[in-house]
Design an enzyme around this catalytic site. Structure first.
Site: not given
Length: 275
Positions: A84, A119, A134
């Site tokens: 991420c 995250h 995202d």
């Protein structure tokens, strides 16, 4: 016109370390003429299709860190994937250079439990509207989601929604008729050091799944492919999920199908690590 505050923020994030033209070539996307909602949508989809989610450098204890120059070299020049922080920091730098307003956030995984706030996700403004981008949530998100409470958005065929639970936005996915909370984020301002610390935790802590097993994912419309530990999982939006065991050698052989190309030395080191 860029304000002094915006310029300071951009300098902090060293966004010029990324060559936008090389990035667009990497994801097979045409030049972006203006920071529109439609361009944001196509950029998100192209990135999700072209650059896989993978933790191989973490597993091999050779991850160089989340400096943007290193990320650009890995994901663009060497055409590898990442997790991420790499996806998010890269996309944020490109979006900023293209004229979008970008807010980098840290999100808490499984907020109903809750778990760690590790995250990285983005909130990007396009044409006066805020969107969740995202880009690095495994094989999950395919297009931006408007920050609208309860609005359902299809993500490559799977219904998702954002729910406002003050002070957090919570991302949820519809599974077997029920909404499952995936992660939640607030408007806390983040700095590069915050992601360096989060990356260190996720890449080294014994409770981190990324430090313990191979995780490679790729998403395309209607199908999600995941190689996790010793299992290959294929999930289809219109059908059942298929799971089968794979040997370490087979896992290595499957990596090109996920868009991951390793050197022979890396492949051998990975095989030794997961055997």
């Amino acid at each position: 016109m860029t304000t002094p505050t915006q310029q300071t923020t951009n300098d902090e994030w060293t966004v010029d370390a990324v060559d936008v033209r090389a990035y667009l070539d990497r994801i097979a996307h045409p030049p972006v003429q203006a920071p529109t909602v439609e361009a944001l949508r196509t950029l998100h989809a192209a990135h999700s299709t072209a650059i896989p989610f993978e933790n191989i450098d973490v597993l091999l204890h050779q991850h160089p860190g989340v400096d943007l120059k290193l990320i650009a070299d890995k994901l663009i020049t060497r055409k590898r994937g990442g997790y991420c922080y790499e996806h998010g920091l890269l996309f944020a730098a490109v979006a900023t250079q293209l004229g979008y307003q970008v807010r980098r956030r840290l999100s808490r995984i499984d907020p109903d439990k809750p778990s760690f706030r590790t995250h990285m996700t983005l909130v990007i403004t396009a044409e006066g509207r805020d969107f969740l981008v995202d880009i690095g949530f495994g094989a999950g998100m395919f297009t931006p989601m408007p920050l609208v409470d309860g609005l359902v958005t299809e993500q490559a065929g799977w219904p998702h929604r954002l729910v406002w639970d003050d002070p957090d936005w919570v991302l949820q996915k519809l599974e077997d008729g029920n909404w499952r909370s995936l992660h939640g984020f607030d408007e806390q301002v983040q700095h590069p050091v915050d992601y360096a610390v989060a990356h260190h935790f996720v890449s080294t802590h014994p409770r981190s799944p990324f430090a313990q097993q191979l995780v490679v994912m790729r998403l395309e419309p209607g199908v999600s492919h995941r190689l996790v530990g010793g299992e290959l999982i294929t999930e289809r939006a219109d059908g059942p999920t298929g799971t089968r065991p794979v040997t370490p050698a087979e896992a290595i052989e499957l990596l090109p199908e996920f868009g991951v190309e390793l050197t022979s030395a890396e492949a051998q080191a990975l095989l030794s690590r997961i055997s």
